[in-house]
Scaffold this motif. Sequence first.
Motif, PDB file in Angstrom:
ATOM      1  N   TRP A   1     -78.121 -75.507-114.736  1.00  6.69           N
ATOM      2  CA  TRP A   1     -77.956 -76.911-115.133  1.00  6.69           C
ATOM      3  C   TRP A   1     -78.770 -77.820-114.215  1.00  6.69           C
ATOM      4  N   LEU A   2     -78.705 -77.573-112.909  1.00  3.39           N
ATOM      5  CA  LEU A   2     -79.471 -78.386-111.965  1.00  3.39           C
ATOM      6  C   LEU A   2     -80.975 -78.236-112.202  1.00  3.39           C
TER       7      LEU A   2
ATOM      8  N   LEU B   1     -73.015 -80.201-104.426  1.00  5.92           N
ATOM      9  CA  LEU B   1     -73.728 -81.385-104.930  1.00  5.92           C
ATOM     10  C   LEU B   1     -73.766 -82.525-103.921  1.00  5.92           C
TER      11      LEU B   1
ATOM     12  N   GLU C   1     -83.742 -81.130-113.177  1.00  6.39           N
ATOM     13  CA  GLU C   1     -84.957 -81.313-112.391  1.00  6.39           C
ATOM     14  C   GLU C   1     -86.182 -81.275-113.299  1.00  6.39           C
TER      15      GLU C   1
END
Length: 80
Positions: free
Chosen positions: A70-71, A28, A75
């Motif tokens: 999750w990312l 991250l 987005e």
Amino acid sequence: MPSEQSVPVNPASEDDVILTVADLARILKTKESSVYNLTRRRGAARYDNPIPVLRLPCGLRFRRSSIMAWLESLETRGAQ
């Protein structure tokens, strides 16, 4: 004595890798303390989509595939 047979273990695909807090912080590009803040239970209520975490006796761990999903969801939400 009976011989022990070895059970073949399939190597984990890259998405099945279990990450530590330090690993996730590198992915991250943030500090480890920021990762800990994302996993705090009372802080999770602030987020509609809290970070997926495995709370194990040895510490916090993260499944890489869950983090990538999750990312992607973050987005997608930002684009709407």
